[in-house]
Design a protein around this motif. Structure first.
Motif, PDB file in Angstrom:
ATOM      1  N   LYS A  29      39.232 -44.620 -42.897  1.00  0.00           N
ATOM      2  CA  LYS A  29      37.906 -44.086 -43.195  1.00  0.00           C
ATOM      3  C   LYS A  29      37.998 -42.942 -44.218  1.00  0.00           C
ATOM      4  O   LYS A  29      37.190 -42.865 -45.140  1.00  0.00           O
ATOM      5  CB  LYS A  29      37.246 -43.597 -41.901  1.00  0.00           C
ATOM      6  N   LYS A  32      38.807 -44.383 -47.655  1.00  0.00           N
ATOM      7  CA  LYS A  32      37.621 -45.036 -48.202  1.00  0.00           C
ATOM      8  C   LYS A  32      36.644 -43.995 -48.760  1.00  0.00           C
ATOM      9  O   LYS A  32      36.087 -44.170 -49.850  1.00  0.00           O
ATOM     10  CB  LYS A  32      36.939 -45.887 -47.127  1.00  0.00           C
ATOM     11  N   ALA A  33      36.464 -42.879 -48.045  1.00  0.00           N
ATOM     12  CA  ALA A  33      35.564 -41.817 -48.512  1.00  0.00           C
ATOM     13  C   ALA A  33      36.109 -41.167 -49.789  1.00  0.00           C
ATOM     14  O   ALA A  33      35.351 -40.891 -50.722  1.00  0.00           O
ATOM     15  CB  ALA A  33      35.384 -40.765 -47.414  1.00  0.00           C
ATOM     16  N   THR A  35      38.126 -42.567 -52.011  1.00  0.00           N
ATOM     17  CA  THR A  35      37.990 -43.554 -53.089  1.00  0.00           C
ATOM     18  C   THR A  35      36.553 -43.628 -53.572  1.00  0.00           C
ATOM     19  O   THR A  35      36.281 -43.692 -54.779  1.00  0.00           O
ATOM     20  CB  THR A  35      38.466 -44.941 -52.608  1.00  0.00           C
ATOM     21  N   ARG A  36      35.623 -43.593 -52.662  1.00  0.00           N
ATOM     22  CA  ARG A  36      34.191 -43.632 -53.016  1.00  0.00           C
ATOM     23  C   ARG A  36      33.806 -42.407 -53.863  1.00  0.00           C
ATOM     24  O   ARG A  36      33.079 -42.528 -54.845  1.00  0.00           O
ATOM     25  CB  ARG A  36      33.347 -43.680 -51.727  1.00  0.00           C
ATOM     26  N   PHE A  37      34.308 -41.240 -53.481  1.00  0.00           N
ATOM     27  CA  PHE A  37      34.015 -40.015 -54.216  1.00  0.00           C
ATOM     28  C   PHE A  37      34.558 -40.111 -55.651  1.00  0.00           C
ATOM     29  O   PHE A  37      33.856 -39.814 -56.608  1.00  0.00           O
ATOM     30  CB  PHE A  37      34.618 -38.805 -53.490  1.00  0.00           C
ATOM     31  N   LYS A  39      35.159 -42.845 -57.337  1.00  0.00           N
ATOM     32  CA  LYS A  39      34.367 -43.853 -58.038  1.00  0.00           C
ATOM     33  C   LYS A  39      33.020 -43.287 -58.476  1.00  0.00           C
ATOM     34  O   LYS A  39      32.563 -43.544 -59.586  1.00  0.00           O
ATOM     35  CB  LYS A  39      34.174 -45.093 -57.163  1.00  0.00           C
ATOM     36  N   ASP A  40      32.388 -42.503 -57.608  1.00  0.00           N
ATOM     37  CA  ASP A  40      31.113 -41.867 -57.970  1.00  0.00           C
ATOM     38  C   ASP A  40      31.283 -40.948 -59.176  1.00  0.00           C
ATOM     39  O   ASP A  40      30.423 -40.908 -60.058  1.00  0.00           O
ATOM     40  CB  ASP A  40      30.545 -41.079 -56.789  1.00  0.00           C
ATOM     41  N   ASP A  43      31.652 -43.153 -62.234  1.00  0.00           N
ATOM     42  CA  ASP A  43      30.363 -43.762 -62.562  1.00  0.00           C
ATOM     43  C   ASP A  43      29.417 -42.777 -63.247  1.00  0.00           C
ATOM     44  O   ASP A  43      28.534 -43.175 -64.000  1.00  0.00           O
ATOM     45  CB  ASP A  43      29.686 -44.314 -61.304  1.00  0.00           C
ATOM     46  N   CYS A  74      27.059 -36.478 -53.651  1.00  0.00           N
ATOM     47  CA  CYS A  74      28.014 -37.486 -53.180  1.00  0.00           C
ATOM     48  C   CYS A  74      29.261 -36.856 -52.545  1.00  0.00           C
ATOM     49  O   CYS A  74      30.291 -37.517 -52.432  1.00  0.00           O
ATOM     50  CB  CYS A  74      28.381 -38.447 -54.304  1.00  0.00           C
ATOM     51  N   PRO A  76      32.011 -35.848 -50.001  1.00  0.00           N
ATOM     52  CA  PRO A  76      32.466 -36.450 -48.741  1.00  0.00           C
ATOM     53  C   PRO A  76      32.297 -35.455 -47.591  1.00  0.00           C
ATOM     54  O   PRO A  76      32.195 -34.246 -47.811  1.00  0.00           O
ATOM     55  CB  PRO A  76      33.941 -36.759 -49.011  1.00  0.00           C
TER      56      PRO A  76
END
Length: 115
Positions: A29, A32-33, A35-37, A39-40, A43, A74, A76
């Protein structure tokens, strides 16, 4: 002469937003958080400066504030994040080394902004 003055003033008007972070990666988890940060950030036009440091050039302080707010939206739940804004002039004074060899800081590519 006037062009030199405008260029110098522009170095103080244009900004860099740097996002420095230390995020946990012990659990799936957490990874994943993190990686998401990342990616944001990508982006939103940031690029990796070092593993946990991302940066973005902004034409003005107002534009830098917009991207700072986006980063805040965004964040985490866990970990440490620092958001720093510096002028283009300050960024230009960074001394960058690979090992003991000093390297030139890369000039950012011209970025198109649509309003």
């Amino acid at each position: 002469m006037e062009t030199d003055r405008f260029s110098r003033l522009n170095q103080y008007r244009s900004m860099w937003v740097l996002v420095l972070f230390d995020l946990p990666t012990e659990t799936r988890k957490d990874r994943k958080a993190a990686t998401r940060f990342r990616k944001d950030l990508l982006d939103d036009g940031f690029s990796m400066f070092q593993f946990s440091i991302y940066m973005r050039f902004c034409a003005s302080r107002e534009n830098a504030n917009v991207h700072t707010k986006r980063v805040k939206m965004c964040l985490p739940k866990h970990g440490k994040v620092c958001i720093m804004q510096i002028t283009d002039k300050q960024f230009g004074m960074i001394e960058l080394f690979h090992g003991q060899k000093e390297v030139e800081t890369e000039t950012p590519s011209q970025q198109l902004e649509l309003f």
